[in-house]
Write an enzyme that holds these catalytic residues in place. Structure first.
Site, PDB file in Angstrom:
ATOM      1  N   ILE A  20      25.997 -27.657 -11.827  1.00  0.00           N
ATOM      2  CA  ILE A  20      25.013 -28.105 -10.840  1.00  0.00           C
ATOM      3  C   ILE A  20      24.462 -29.486 -11.219  1.00  0.00           C
ATOM      4  O   ILE A  20      24.270 -30.350 -10.360  1.00  0.00           O
ATOM      5  CB  ILE A  20      23.863 -27.068 -10.735  1.00  0.00           C
ATOM      6  CG1 ILE A  20      24.406 -25.743 -10.149  1.00  0.00           C
ATOM      7  CG2 ILE A  20      22.724 -27.594  -9.877  1.00  0.00           C
ATOM      8  CD1 ILE A  20      23.403 -24.598 -10.173  1.00  0.00           C
ATOM      9  N   TYR A 146      15.511 -15.002 -19.279  1.00  0.00           N
ATOM     10  CA  TYR A 146      15.848 -16.049 -18.306  1.00  0.00           C
ATOM     11  C   TYR A 146      14.807 -16.102 -17.180  1.00  0.00           C
ATOM     12  O   TYR A 146      14.326 -17.178 -16.807  1.00  0.00           O
ATOM     13  CB  TYR A 146      17.239 -15.745 -17.746  1.00  0.00           C
ATOM     14  CG  TYR A 146      17.817 -16.765 -16.804  1.00  0.00           C
ATOM     15  CD1 TYR A 146      18.296 -17.980 -17.282  1.00  0.00           C
ATOM     16  CD2 TYR A 146      17.923 -16.507 -15.448  1.00  0.00           C
ATOM     17  CE1 TYR A 146      18.854 -18.908 -16.415  1.00  0.00           C
ATOM     18  CE2 TYR A 146      18.482 -17.423 -14.571  1.00  0.00           C
ATOM     19  CZ  TYR A 146      18.949 -18.625 -15.060  1.00  0.00           C
ATOM     20  OH  TYR A 146      19.507 -19.553 -14.204  1.00  0.00           O
TER      21      TYR A 146
END
Ligand code: NDP
Length: 240
Positions: A20, A146
């Site tokens: 990304i 996360y």
């Protein structure tokens, strides 16, 4: 309206050497900006300024910023994109599994934002974009570390907005859903199928679809948007 430069800006994308981050770097490059990416090893993508940095190490971040400043001028657009996963269920998650993900994804963002803010304050303008995840607000089994790191980025963006919003600096969160990169390619097929079933758009996305939103939120057109969480997730996290 503001009268900020719309092209030729000094842009830094952490972890911009692949996935990304690389798509984001390419989107700014196509916009005519001067783009630098951090990388830890391997090749620097053609046409971009590669600066070695590990976001868990403040000294390496400082060196990287010095290089970018010398080549492109102070960083006007910072994209805190570098991130890792260390997925496992709570009872199996060691303290190191937890703290190492926080250190990269959350404290790493803090370190680069702190370093970039000096130049932005002097310029009296700046764009900070933090790459979070749908998981930050939606939650996900096996991703307590996360999810905690990614929801923490929202607190950073909103506090930063309140602290520096009057200085022409915006801070926004972009929260991707399931994007086709190396990070998601390693997930078991069953997990991928499970995600697909719950995504209203009924597909995963390409990194460019995230990159275009990041480029836009860092543009003059979005000068009045700050502290926002912008989902790019095909409707997966709707309402969160
Ligand atoms: P990749 O695993 O493909 O790339 C991760 C990038 O982060 C690499 O450039 C890597 O650098 C860099 N990085 C990792 N740790 C560090 C570190 N300590 N210091 C500097 N750089 C580091 O991931 P994606 O492109 O998929 O993810 C990019 C961001 O988007 C991450 O923050 C991720 O959490 C987020 N995201 C991704 C989603 C997806 O579906 N793919 C969904 C939602 C959010 P190196 O090459 O040196 O290892």
């Amino acid at each position: 309206m503001t009268t900020e430069p719309t092209t030729g800006r000094s842009v830094l994308v952490t972890g911009g050497n692949r996935g990304i981050g690389l798509a984001i770097a390419r989107a700014f490059e196509a916009n005519g900006d001067k783009v630098a990416v951090t990388y830890r090893s391997g090749e620097v993508p053609a046409g971009l300024l590669g600066v070695k940095a590990d976001v868990t190490d403040s000294a390496s971040i400082d060196e990287a910023f010095k290089e970018v400043e010398a080549a492109h001028g102070p960083v006007e657009v910072l994209v805190a994109n570098a991130g890792v996963t260390k997925d496992t269920l709570l009872l199996r998650m060691s303290e190191d599994d937890f703290t190492s993900v926080i250190d990269t994804n959350l404290t790493g963002a803090f370190r680069v934002i702190k370093r970039a803010s000096k130049g932005m304050l002097r310029l009296k303008r700046g764009r900070v974009v933090l790459i979070s995840s749908v998981v930050g607000l939606y939650g996900s089994p096996g991703q307590i570390n996360y999810a905690a790191s990614k929801s923490g980025l929202v607190g950073i963006a909103r506090s930063l907005t309140r602290e520096l919003g009057s200085r022409g600096i915006t801070a926004n969160v972009v929260a991707p859903g399931f994007i086709n990169t190396e990070m998601t390619a390693v997930l078991p097929e069953e997990t991928q199928k499970g995600y697909l079933a719950s995504i209203p758009a009924n597909r995963f996305a390409e990194p460019e679809e995230v990159a275009n939103v990041v480029r836009w939120v860092a543009s003059d057109e979005a000068a009045y948007i700050s502290g926002a969480v912008i989902p790019v997730d095909g409707g997966l996290g709707m309402g969160h």
